[in-house]
Every structure is written in structure tokens, then in C-alpha cells.
Write a protein that holds these residues in place. Structure first.
Motif, PDB file in Angstrom:
ATOM      1  N   PHE A  80      43.555  76.238  17.498  1.00 30.24           N
ATOM      2  CA  PHE A  80      42.883  77.461  17.042  1.00 30.24           C
ATOM      3  C   PHE A  80      43.225  78.628  17.967  1.00 30.24           C
ATOM      4  CE2 PHE A  80      39.657  80.656  17.127  1.00 30.24           C
ATOM      5  CZ  PHE A  80      39.421  80.901  15.784  1.00 30.24           C
ATOM      6  N   GLU A  81      43.178  78.378  19.272  1.00 31.86           N
ATOM      7  CA  GLU A  81      43.462  79.451  20.239  1.00 31.86           C
ATOM      8  C   GLU A  81      44.887  79.978  20.075  1.00 31.86           C
ATOM      9  OE1 GLU A  81      42.456  78.018  24.157  1.00 31.86           O
ATOM     10  OE2 GLU A  81      40.530  79.071  24.116  1.00 31.86           O
TER      11      GLU A  81
ATOM     12  N   THR B  87      32.779  67.188  21.699  1.00 33.57           N
ATOM     13  CA  THR B  87      33.618  68.355  21.385  1.00 33.57           C
ATOM     14  C   THR B  87      34.911  68.335  22.188  1.00 33.57           C
ATOM     15  OG1 THR B  87      31.685  69.675  20.810  1.00 33.57           O
ATOM     16  CG2 THR B  87      33.692  70.887  21.351  1.00 33.57           C
ATOM     17  N   LEU B  88      34.810  67.941  23.462  1.00 34.42           N
ATOM     18  CA  LEU B  88      36.021  67.905  24.293  1.00 34.42           C
ATOM     19  C   LEU B  88      37.047  66.925  23.720  1.00 34.42           C
ATOM     20  CD1 LEU B  88      34.518  68.200  27.891  1.00 34.42           C
ATOM     21  CD2 LEU B  88      35.951  69.883  26.725  1.00 34.42           C
TER      22      LEU B  88
ATOM     23  N   HIS C 153      27.805  74.082  26.756  1.00 36.77           N
ATOM     24  CA  HIS C 153      28.788  73.672  25.751  1.00 36.77           C
ATOM     25  C   HIS C 153      29.857  74.748  25.567  1.00 36.77           C
ATOM     26  CE1 HIS C 153      30.425  72.536  21.809  1.00 36.77           C
ATOM     27  NE2 HIS C 153      29.940  71.333  22.016  1.00 36.77           N
TER      28      HIS C 153
ATOM     29  N   ARG D 238      33.415  69.243  35.066  1.00 38.14           N
ATOM     30  CA  ARG D 238      34.053  70.083  34.048  1.00 38.14           C
ATOM     31  C   ARG D 238      34.221  71.499  34.572  1.00 38.14           C
ATOM     32  NH1 ARG D 238      29.933  67.466  29.688  1.00 38.14           N
ATOM     33  NH2 ARG D 238      31.235  65.714  29.068  1.00 38.14           N
TER      34      ARG D 238
ATOM     35  N   ALA E 287      37.095  76.542  14.064  1.00 40.31           N
ATOM     36  CA  ALA E 287      38.143  75.822  14.789  1.00 40.31           C
ATOM     37  C   ALA E 287      38.288  74.386  14.298  1.00 40.31           C
ATOM     38  CB  ALA E 287      37.835  75.826  16.287  1.00 40.31           C
TER      39      ALA E 287
ATOM     40  N   ILE F 159      28.786  73.961  18.264  1.00 41.61           N
ATOM     41  CA  ILE F 159      28.597  73.128  17.078  1.00 41.61           C
ATOM     42  C   ILE F 159      27.610  73.871  16.181  1.00 41.61           C
ATOM     43  CG2 ILE F 159      27.742  70.924  16.210  1.00 41.61           C
ATOM     44  CD1 ILE F 159      28.441  69.777  19.022  1.00 41.61           C
TER      45      ILE F 159
ATOM     46  N   LYS G  47      37.815  66.871  20.816  1.00 43.76           N
ATOM     47  CA  LYS G  47      38.543  67.628  19.781  1.00 43.76           C
ATOM     48  C   LYS G  47      39.331  68.774  20.409  1.00 43.76           C
ATOM     49  CE  LYS G  47      34.955  66.573  16.452  1.00 43.76           C
ATOM     50  NZ  LYS G  47      33.549  66.936  16.275  1.00 43.76           N
ATOM     51  N   ALA G  48      39.687  68.637  21.680  1.00 44.43           N
ATOM     52  CA  ALA G  48      40.375  69.715  22.403  1.00 44.43           C
ATOM     53  C   ALA G  48      41.652  70.149  21.691  1.00 44.43           C
ATOM     54  CB  ALA G  48      40.675  69.283  23.834  1.00 44.43           C
TER      55      ALA G  48
ATOM     56  N   ALA H 275      42.207  70.466  18.511  1.00 47.41           N
ATOM     57  CA  ALA H 275      41.859  71.427  17.456  1.00 47.41           C
ATOM     58  C   ALA H 275      41.541  72.787  18.070  1.00 47.41           C
ATOM     59  CB  ALA H 275      40.671  70.917  16.648  1.00 47.41           C
ATOM     60  N   ILE H 276      40.865  72.781  19.212  1.00 49.71           N
ATOM     61  CA  ILE H 276      40.522  74.051  19.875  1.00 49.71           C
ATOM     62  C   ILE H 276      41.798  74.719  20.404  1.00 49.71           C
ATOM     63  CG2 ILE H 276      39.128  75.154  21.673  1.00 49.71           C
ATOM     64  CD1 ILE H 276      37.250  72.699  21.520  1.00 49.71           C
ATOM     65  N   ASP H 277      42.685  73.914  20.992  1.00 52.24           N
ATOM     66  CA  ASP H 277      43.969  74.465  21.468  1.00 52.24           C
ATOM     67  C   ASP H 277      44.732  75.115  20.317  1.00 52.24           C
ATOM     68  OD1 ASP H 277      43.453  73.495  23.971  1.00 52.24           O
ATOM     69  OD2 ASP H 277      44.719  71.706  23.776  1.00 52.24           O
TER      70      ASP H 277
ATOM     71  N   THR I  99      33.753  74.339  26.410  1.00 57.84           N
ATOM     72  CA  THR I  99      34.642  74.152  25.247  1.00 57.84           C
ATOM     73  C   THR I  99      35.028  75.447  24.539  1.00 57.84           C
ATOM     74  OG1 THR I  99      32.888  73.975  23.581  1.00 57.84           O
ATOM     75  CG2 THR I  99      33.420  71.962  24.806  1.00 57.84           C
TER      76      THR I  99
ATOM     77  N   ARG J 164      36.244  76.838  30.322  1.00 57.81           N
ATOM     78  CA  ARG J 164      37.500  76.806  29.569  1.00 57.81           C
ATOM     79  C   ARG J 164      38.159  78.186  29.495  1.00 57.81           C
ATOM     80  NH1 ARG J 164      40.208  73.778  25.200  1.00 57.81           N
ATOM     81  NH2 ARG J 164      41.501  75.351  24.188  1.00 57.81           N
TER      82      ARG J 164
ATOM     83  N   ASP K 257      26.930  65.998  23.470  1.00 52.26           N
ATOM     84  CA  ASP K 257      27.814  66.614  22.479  1.00 52.26           C
ATOM     85  C   ASP K 257      28.972  67.387  23.099  1.00 52.26           C
ATOM     86  OD1 ASP K 257      26.422  68.849  23.231  1.00 52.26           O
ATOM     87  OD2 ASP K 257      25.396  69.127  21.321  1.00 52.26           O
ATOM     88  N   ILE K 258      28.879  67.735  24.390  1.00 51.72           N
ATOM     89  CA  ILE K 258      30.036  68.379  25.037  1.00 51.72           C
ATOM     90  C   ILE K 258      31.199  67.385  25.088  1.00 51.72           C
ATOM     91  CG2 ILE K 258      30.925  69.409  27.162  1.00 51.72           C
ATOM     92  CD1 ILE K 258      28.135  70.495  27.700  1.00 51.72           C
ATOM     93  N   GLY K 259      30.879  66.148  25.423  1.00 47.06           N
ATOM     94  CA  GLY K 259      31.907  65.102  25.443  1.00 47.06           C
ATOM     95  C   GLY K 259      32.548  64.937  24.069  1.00 47.06           C
TER      96      GLY K 259
END
Lengths: 202, 466
Positions: A191-192, A181-182, B153, B50, B16, B161, A184-185, A187-189, B157, B53, A177-179
Motif C-alpha cells: 500500500f505504501e 497486523t504485523l 497499533h 517494536r 490497505a 483495524i 500483514k506487513a 500488504a502495508i508495504d 503498523t 513504523r 492485534d498488533i501482532g
């Protein structure tokens, strides 16, 4: 990649205790590892071995018919206590891929899915049926079908269970699931960038 | 706009991404890290090529494994513990995260260090690979424990989740009686709701008795939200919160402080917000309590008797029988006659300065009547303050060991452990079988109650000593 979980047919071990906590599942002295593997031998350590390290014959996983168990049937509020992922690591390392109980502690429940273990919550009366089934030992294999969301007994009884669609998808496909989420980077950018405006002190 | 709870507001401010199937990515403002649940996460990052972040939002401190005896400055003797702490030293260095190493005066239990250093602020999302992360909820932050995969996670990131929990209100009305503390509130709530009573919920604690608590007391209450099964526990921030935060090393300053304050003042549950579950306890009716069994829900007032297994229902009958056998107690036995071998005062539940003051008040001019007693401050700074206030002298004169900061005998990963059958009055948070050492018997209680037990050598009603 996580190990996929699609179908499982296996021996179920009965553990008719409520509030099985993570200190019971894997006592603290085994948390000093910096690895994820090798904890199965210490699963339920204090119930499974005496003070001298000898097996306690009465404990379910020490009985010949349950040494190869792949399913654990237990009481309410399974996995309560600490956030230690060593608990599902130990369960998985022993060879158990599925736990069936009336309810789970929140963090333990989530941790299972990250490790290819399916925790199934069923109503008390259905768990009691499966507990009796499990007590029959190696003659009574229980079948789990994640796609169909069913648990079947050797007697032909079938119980349906609920599971979150995303968690099910990740287990069926063995997804990291990390892959996901990444991916969706963006969307995270975004948000930040917004948060830097609205809550610059964070 | 529809009315919202405090939890709804914090959730909305951190969402987010929301997928079509309802899966949410929640942004994480602070990620606290310790040595036991992080090495596999950092290793996972390295294996996948990785990185971290947001290293500036990631704070690490070793606490679970570290010895608390003064000789720890010479290094950690246990090789496995040493390797874990060294791994954290290296990971903090390699990934450039904020770090308080073992011999830094600011080192301590992660949940005490976070608020103390001003990392924890109202309205934040705070996570840590430790179930007692709920502690930070005292600031009106959404704070909860996560597993190691989730630690990885968040490192990769800065999100988690999540699916949203339900809203539960726990109201403590009125005033507490003398001798009754935040610990008695939080244990009494668990006694009333059970260890699964909060499963699926985020709890907001409110009511006059909660408002009257200091920040230290509020942290004690939220700390044990997890023992009630909740994902998190929180308390709306107020003037006490702002006063505690202002001036801390990592708290906002100047114009940023003003901007932050403006937002923080909007962080409360709207009057007509929807609650999925409500529990109300009367503050006046809460007594000093102790646990008698091996689950934190096994709570009774100190003037009660050990219960009979047959007075319970369902799976609890066998569980109580097993617990009494493990604890070496008989139904009908008076709790106030149970003799104690050991006293442990400390932990993320009760290792703050106010806890030490409460213990010192009882111990002043007295001697211990137990085999051993130790006080383990929650951080190096708490320890220094207690020395400055003269509390340390009171403890030492009473016969307590005065230790360095760490988790210590709360979970007994370091050398501080109970022997089989050894009975302990503890201010920590879990009385599970083997929690404080194989065969060890734990009774949970407040610092004042633990101090009273140290003086008499048995479980004692602190109200008789004040």
C-alpha cells in the motif's frame, strides 16, 4: 497477550444512568499516570467518594453486595466523551469484565475489546430485565457466554447478543492485534509503495 | 462506477487490506500524539521490542497537562504532569518523531497545531489519542480519536483495524443571523440529534451556512462531531481550504502542490450518493445557544428558560433532574438571568485567531463583571498573532488573564480548574459533571457569547451587544 474472555458468571451492579461519560468513569486527575494499572480504586471517583475522600455509602459499588461485582448494567450511550483508555483500564482494574447497556459511545466500545472487557449491547427492555436482576444483589448472578453470545439470568432467561466476529475471536483467544497486523506487513508495504506513486505529497 | 460520499472516497483510498471476514486495515497518513494518552503506548512498543513504523508521519506536542501561566518557562511544578511531559520529550527523541516541545512558539493544542503547520491536508486519514481529532475533518480529512491501544497499533503498523461507519449528512441551509456562529451551529446540531445521534456514522456537514464559514469556523463545527456521537465529522474541501493550506510549513509545494490540488478537487460527495441518515437545519433559525445541563445535548437558545425534567421522556427525566441539581438551576428560570463567576475562552473548539477576534470585538473598551476570566490561545502562534493585532491589549484592559497555549480549563488537568459550585461560561466542548473541576458548573457557548457574559456577569444574548 491480552486476558482471554470466554465465560463469566458474576454479580452485576446496577447503574441506571444514561450518558455515563468517561469523566464520570475516571476523572481527569487520574490520567496523569504513565501506567495502565492501579486505576480501579478511582473508578467513578466523584460519585464514589465525598470531598474528603470518604466512601459515599449509597453509591452502588460501595454497597457490600456489589464490591465484588464483575458486571455493570447501565443506561444508553455508556462511555461517551473522551477517548481515554483509562476508562476501561479503571473498570478492569476494579474487577469488572463485562458491561451491559443499550448502546455505547464508539471509542469506548472499541477500547473495551483491547483490554479483555466485553461490552454487550442489548435492547432497552432486555437491559431493564437485567437491571432488575442486578438490583437483587449477590443472590442473582448473571452468566455470560461469549462463544454462544448469550446472557443468562438466575431465573433462566436467556438473551442473545451481537458481536463483531473478529473482535470476538480476539477476546476468546486473548490475541494481541498488533501482532496480527504485523503479520500483514506485506500488504502495508505494498500500500505504501502505491501511495508513494499516487499521493507523493503525503 | 457507483456514486460515493466523500467518506467513501477517502476510505477507499486508504484501504490497505481487507480480510475475508470484512475486517479492514486502514492506512493512517498522520498520527498526532500528546502526553496523556501516549506513554503506555510507547512503553508497549518498548516491551515488545517494536518500533515506530513511520516516524515522519508522527507528530507530537504536549498540551493537556501544561500550565498556561507565564512562569511555565521555569518548568512544570506538578510532579505527575512533569513526568508525563518529560516522557513525551523522551519518546519523541527516542523514536525520532516530529516534536514541538513546551517552550517552542509552535507548541499548542494538538488539533490547532496540526492544521497550522500544514500537517493536516485534504483527503488524509488523521488519528490521535484524543476524541476531538474530528477537528481535522474541516479539511475534508477522515479524522478521529482512538484509544491508547490503538495509538500503539498505529505507531507499530501505521494502520488501524476498522469497520466502515455509515454515512450521515448534516445540512445547514441558508445564512446565519448576526451574532450566530459556528459554535451555535455545532451545538444546535447536537441539541437536535442528541449525543448518540451520530453513533455508528461519519457525518458530512454541508449546505450554504457551512460553505460560508471560514476554515476556523469549520474546525469548530467538526470538532464537536464526537459530542454528537459520530466517529468523525468532515466538510468537503473547497477554495477556502486550499487557500488556508497553501504555504504552510508542511503543505506540498511546486509540482506536488499541483498534483495534490488535482486530487483534492475530486473530494466531494457525488450528487446521487447514498446517505443512511440526513438531518437538515435552517441556518436562519439557529439562535445563539448555551448549554444548561451536564450533557452537550442540553442546548437551548439564550432567550429560553431552564426546562422541566418532566417534559422529557425515558432515562432523560432522571438525567435532567440530576443535571439541574448539579447545575444549581430551577425549571422555568430564564437562562439570561443565570449569574456567572468565571469565563474561559480557549480550547481546540474555540482557541483560534478568529475566536479571539470575535471575543475582542465584544470586549473592546469594556470591563469584566465576573470574578475571573481567562483567554488561553490555542497555540503560541495564535497568541503571537493576537498580540500583533492588538487583541491581547483589549483582553488585558478588560480584565482577562492572557495565558500561554494549552488545553487548560477545558479539561482542567493543569492548575486551571473550577472550584465546587463555581459557574463558568466556557467556549470548550464538554459540560460533564466535574469536567472543569470537581463540582464546577459549565455552560458551553461561542466566544462572542462568553465575552458578553464576562461583561454583564450573567448569561447574555450577544445580539444585544452588537
Amino acid at each position: 497477550m491480552m486476558e482471554k474472555f470466554e465465560k463469566l458468571s458474576g454479580i452485576a451492579a446496577p447503574l441506571p444512568l444514561i450518558n455515563v461519560d468517561t469523566d464520570m468513569i475516571i476523572p481527569k486527575q487520574f490520567l496523569k499516570t504513565i501506567k495502565r494499572s492501579g486505576l480501579g480504586v478511582n473508578l467513578f471517583d466523584e460519585m464514589r467518594y465525598d470531598d474528603d475522600g470518604n466512601e459515599i455509602p449509597d453509591f452502588v459499588l460501595n454497597k457490600p453486595q456489589y464490591r465484588e461485582a464483575q458486571i455493570l448494567v447501565a443506561g444508553d450511550n455508556f462511555g461517551c466523551g473522551s477517548s481515554r483508555e483509562h476508562a476501561p483500564w479503571a473498570i478492569k482494574d476494579f474487577g469488572i469484565r463485562c458491561v451491559i447497556a443499550p448502546s455505547y459511545a464508539d471509542i469506548f466500545y472499541n477500547n473495551c475489546f483491547k483490554n479483555g472487557i466485553l461490552p454487550i449491547a442489548l435492547p432497552q427492555e432486555q437491559v431493564e430485565v437485567l437491571m432488575k436482576e442486578a438490583e437483587k444483589g449477590a443472590n442473582a448472578r448473571i452468566e455470560i457466554d461469549l462463544e454462544a453470545q448469550t446472557v443468562s439470568t438466575s431465573e433462566g432467561q436467556v438473551f442473545s447478543f451481537e458481536v463483531d466476529a473478529f473482535k470476538k475471536h480476539c477476546l476468546l483467544e486473548g490475541l494481541d492485534d498488533i501482532g496480527l497486523t504485523l503479520a500483514k506487513a506485506d500488504a502495508i508495504d505494498a500500500f505504501e509503495a502505491r501511495a508513494a506513486e499516487t499521493r507523493p505529497w503525503v | 462506477m457507483s456514486p460515493k460520499t466523500l467518506y467513501d472516497k477517502i476510505w477507499d483510498a486508504h484501504l490497505a487490506h481487507e480480510a475475508e471476514d470484512g475486517t479492514c486495515l486502514l492506512y493512517i497518513d498522520r498520527h498526532l500524539v500528546h502526553e496523556v494518552t501516549s506513554p503506555q503506548a510507547f512503553e508497549g512498543l518498548r516491551m515488545a521490542g517494536r518500533t515506530v513504523r513511520a516516524p515522519d508521519k508522527t507528530i507530537a506536542v504536549p498540551d493537556h497537562n501544561v500550565p498556561t501561566t507565564p512562569d511555565r518557562v521555569k518548568g512544570i511544578e506538578n510532579p505527575e504532569s512533569r513526568i508525563q511531559v518529560e516522557a513525551l520529550d523522551k519518546n519523541a527523541e527516542d523514536f525520532g518523531i516530529h516534536y514541538y516541545p513546551v517552550n517552542d512558539i509552535r507548541q499548542g493544542i494538538v488539533h490547532i497545531v496540526g492544521p497550522e503547520q500544514g500537517w493536516t491536508l485534504p483527503g488524509m486519514t488523521v488519528v490521535c489519542g484524543d476524541s476531538h481529532t474530528a477537528t481535522h475533518g474541516a479539511f475534508g480529512a477522515l479524522a478521529h480519536g482512538i484509544g491508547t491501544s490503538e495509538v500503539e497499533h498505529v505507531l507499530a503498523t501505521q494502520t488501524l483495524i476498522q469497520t466502515k461507519s455509515k454515512n450521515m449528512k448534516v445540512e445547514i441551509t441558508g445564512k446565519l443571523a448576526p451574532g450566530v456562529t459556528a459554535k451555535d451551529i455545532t451545538l444546535s446540531v447536537i441539541g437536535a440529534t442528541g449525543t448518540a445521534g451520530g453513533t455508528g456514522y461519519v457525518i458530512e456537514y454541508c449546505g450554504e451556512a457551512i460553505r460560508d464559514l471560514s476554515m476556523e469556523g469549520r474546525m469548530t463545527v467538526c470538532n464537536m462531531a464526537i459530542e454528537g456521537g459520530a466517529r468523525a465529522g468532515l466538510i468537503a474541501p473547497d477554495e477556502k481550504t486550499f487557500e488556508y493550506v497553501q504555504g504552510r510549513p508542511h503543505a506540498p509545494k511546486g509540482a506536488q502542490w499541483e498534483a495534490a490540488l488535482n486530487w483534492w478537487k475530486t473530494l466531494y460527495s457525488d450528487d446521487d450518493a447514498h446517505w443512511d441518515k440526513v438531518v437538515t437545519l435552517k441556518g436562519e433559525e439557529i439562535a445563539p445557544v448555551v448549554t444548561w445541563g451536564t450533557s452537550p445535548e442540553d442546548v437551548l437558545p439564550i432567550d429560553a428558560e431552564v426546562p422541566d425534567p418532566s417534559s422529557f421522556a425515558g432515562g432523560k427525566v432522571d438525567a435532567v433532574r440530576r443535571a439541574l441539581d448539579y447545575m444549581g438551576l430551577k425549571p422555568g428560570q430564564k437562562l439570561s438571568e443565570v449569574e456567572i463567576d468565571t469565563v474561559f475562552i480557549g480550547s481546540c473548539t474555540n482557541g483560534r485567531i478568529e475566536d479571539l477576534r470575535a471575543a475582542a470585538e465584544i470586549l473592546k473598551g469594556k470591563k469584566i463583571a465576573v470574578k475571573r476570566a481567562m483567554i488561553v490561545p490555542g497555540s503560541g502562534l495564535v497568541r503571537a498573532q493576537a498580540e500583533e493585532e492588538g487583541l491581547a491589549d483589549i483582553f488585558k484592559e478588560a480584565g482577562f488573564e492572557w495565558r500561554l497555549a494549552g488545553c487548560s480549563m477545558c479539561l482542567a488537568m493543569n492548575p486551571d480548574q473550577l472550584s465546587p459550585g463555581e459557574r463558568c461560561a466556557a467556549t470548550s466542548n464538554r459540560n460533564f459533571e466535574g469536567r472543569q473541576g470537581r463540582g464546577g458548573r459549565t455552560h458551553l457557548m461561542s466566544p462572542a457569547m462568553a465575552a458578553a457574559a464576562a461583561v454583564t456577569g450573567r448569561l447574555t444574548d450577544v445580539r444585544e451587544m452588537i
